[in-house]
Design a protein around this motif. Structure first.
Motif, short mmCIF file in Angstrom:
data_model
loop_
_atom_site.label_atom_id
_atom_site.label_comp_id
_atom_site.label_asym_id
_atom_site.label_seq_id
_atom_site.Cartn_x
_atom_site.Cartn_y
_atom_site.Cartn_z
N LYS A 20 -11.95 3.47 12.27
CA LYS A 20 -12.75 4.14 11.07
C LYS A 20 -14.24 3.99 11.07
O LYS A 20 -14.78 3.11 12.10
CB LYS A 20 -11.90 3.75 9.84
N TYR A 60 -4.98 12.50 5.80
CA TYR A 60 -4.42 11.66 4.67
C TYR A 60 -3.78 12.49 3.38
O TYR A 60 -3.67 12.22 2.28
CB TYR A 60 -5.54 11.08 4.04
N GLU A 62 -0.66 12.69 2.45
CA GLU A 62 0.19 12.10 1.36
C GLU A 62 -0.49 11.55 0.34
O GLU A 62 0.36 11.04 -0.60
CB GLU A 62 1.16 11.25 2.52
N HIS A 63 -1.74 11.14 0.34
CA HIS A 63 -2.37 10.37 -0.75
C HIS A 63 -3.04 11.53 -1.58
O HIS A 63 -3.89 11.14 -2.62
CB HIS A 63 -3.25 9.58 0.02
N PHE A 68 -7.92 7.26 -5.42
CA PHE A 68 -8.74 6.78 -4.21
C PHE A 68 -8.75 7.74 -3.19
O PHE A 68 -9.68 7.57 -2.36
CB PHE A 68 -8.09 5.40 -3.74
N LEU A 72 -11.60 8.13 -0.38
CA LEU A 72 -11.24 8.03 1.15
C LEU A 72 -11.57 9.12 1.97
O LEU A 72 -11.88 8.80 3.20
CB LEU A 72 -9.64 8.02 0.75
N ARG A 96 1.58 -1.30 14.13
CA ARG A 96 1.46 -1.60 12.61
C ARG A 96 1.10 -3.25 12.53
O ARG A 96 0.39 -3.68 11.72
CB ARG A 96 2.32 -1.02 11.94
N THR A 102 -2.34 -3.08 4.43
CA THR A 102 -3.46 -2.47 4.17
C THR A 102 -4.65 -2.86 3.48
O THR A 102 -5.76 -2.70 3.95
CB THR A 102 -3.05 -1.18 3.13
N ARG A 113 -6.94 -6.17 10.77
CA ARG A 113 -7.72 -6.04 9.64
C ARG A 113 -8.03 -7.45 9.15
O ARG A 113 -9.15 -7.52 8.34
CB ARG A 113 -6.78 -5.44 8.71
N MET A 120 -9.98 -3.24 0.95
CA MET A 120 -9.15 -2.29 1.52
C MET A 120 -9.54 -0.85 1.68
O MET A 120 -9.23 -0.22 2.82
CB MET A 120 -8.17 -1.97 0.29
N GLY A 121 -11.04 -0.73 0.89
CA GLY A 121 -11.58 0.45 1.44
C GLY A 121 -12.52 0.65 2.73
O GLY A 121 -13.08 1.56 2.84
N ASN A 123 -11.08 -1.06 5.61
CA ASN A 123 -10.06 -1.80 6.27
C ASN A 123 -10.25 -1.50 7.97
O ASN A 123 -8.96 -1.72 8.48
CB ASN A 123 -8.73 -1.96 5.81
P1 IDP Z 1 -2.42 2.28 5.78
O1 IDP Z 1 -3.93 2.65 6.26
O2 IDP Z 1 -2.14 0.85 5.85
O3 IDP Z 1 -1.23 3.08 6.48
P2 IDP Z 1 -1.88 3.85 3.18
O4 IDP Z 1 -1.29 3.42 2.21
O5 IDP Z 1 -1.44 5.02 3.95
O6 IDP Z 1 -2.36 2.42 4.13
O7 IDP Z 1 -3.47 4.12 2.73
C1 IDP Z 1 -4.54 4.83 3.84
C2 IDP Z 1 -5.84 4.13 3.50
O8 IDP Z 1 -6.19 4.69 2.27
C3 IDP Z 1 -5.80 2.77 3.69
O9 IDP Z 1 -5.78 2.59 4.98
C4 IDP Z 1 -6.91 2.32 2.64
O10 IDP Z 1 -8.34 2.60 3.64
C5 IDP Z 1 -6.93 3.51 1.66
N1 IDP Z 1 -6.36 2.98 0.65
C6 IDP Z 1 -4.86 2.85 0.19
N2 IDP Z 1 -4.72 2.46 -1.00
C7 IDP Z 1 -6.00 2.27 -1.40
C8 IDP Z 1 -6.29 1.71 -2.78
O11 IDP Z 1 -5.30 1.57 -3.76
N3 IDP Z 1 -7.45 1.88 -3.28
C9 IDP Z 1 -8.41 2.07 -2.28
N4 IDP Z 1 -8.11 2.37 -1.01
C10 IDP Z 1 -6.74 2.56 -0.60
#
Ligand code: IDP
Length: 160
Positions: A20, A60, A62-63, A68, A72, A96, A102, A113, A120-121, A123
């Protein structure tokens, strides 16, 4: 001399791995590629690009709708990423494991990581979470002719 069998041709599982923008800015591309290479995974796709908002949102999808999500997409499109495809036995699950949780702070030492990140934001890296996701993501980020078909000479020394 030793004769070594050559049974690895059936190992074609692939994962989409992406450094990233934070990982690129911090100069971690080489370290990340090195970890997958030294494990024995074969690099079959590699490119650097600044993703469009459309590409980031599709990646992304699915999100979409989560709190967030806008941040993202802003983050992923804020700079260059390095899109990678690695191939080898169990590469999705093992990738993984190598990447970690995450949340970097909840990730065990030795994972990418945990070794390189805190928030988390920020990573560092993405890795496909299933073989189905990997196929979708590879098709989204790469054309078929951008993926190399070759057999590394070390294959028979990595697989028995
Ligand atoms: P992953 O990257 O470990 O598969 P996902 O749940 O698919 O995790 O989330 C995608 C990306 O979105 C994460 O890598 C992270 O950068 C961001 N993310 C996920 N959940 C949160 C959150 O609760 N707050 C802020 N960023 C988040």
């Amino acid at each position: 001399t030793t004769t070594v069998g050559f049974a690895a041709s059936a190992v074609t599982e692939r994962s989409f791995i992406m450094v990233k923008p934070d990982g690129v800015h911090r100069g971690l591309v080489g370290d990340i590629i090195k970890r997958f290479e030294q494990r024995g995974y074969k690099l079959v796709g590699c490119k650097v690009l600044v993703p469009s908002r459309e590409l980031a949102a599709k990646h992304y999808a699915e999100h979409d709708g989560k709190p967030f999500f806008p941040k993202l997409v802003d983050f992923l499109t804020s700079g260059a990423v390095v899109a990678l495809v690695f191939e080898g036995k169990d590469v999705v699950k093992t990738g993984r494991t190598m990447i970690g949780a995450t949340n970097p702070l909840a990730s065990p030492p030795g994972t990418i990581r945990a070794d390189f990140g805190i928030d988390m934001g920020r990573n560092i890296i993405h890795g496909s979470d299933s073989v189905e996701s990997a196929m979708r993501e590879i098709a989204l980020w790469f054309r078929a002719d951008e993926l190399a078909d070759y057999t590394p000479v070390a294959t028979a020394w990595i697989y028995e």
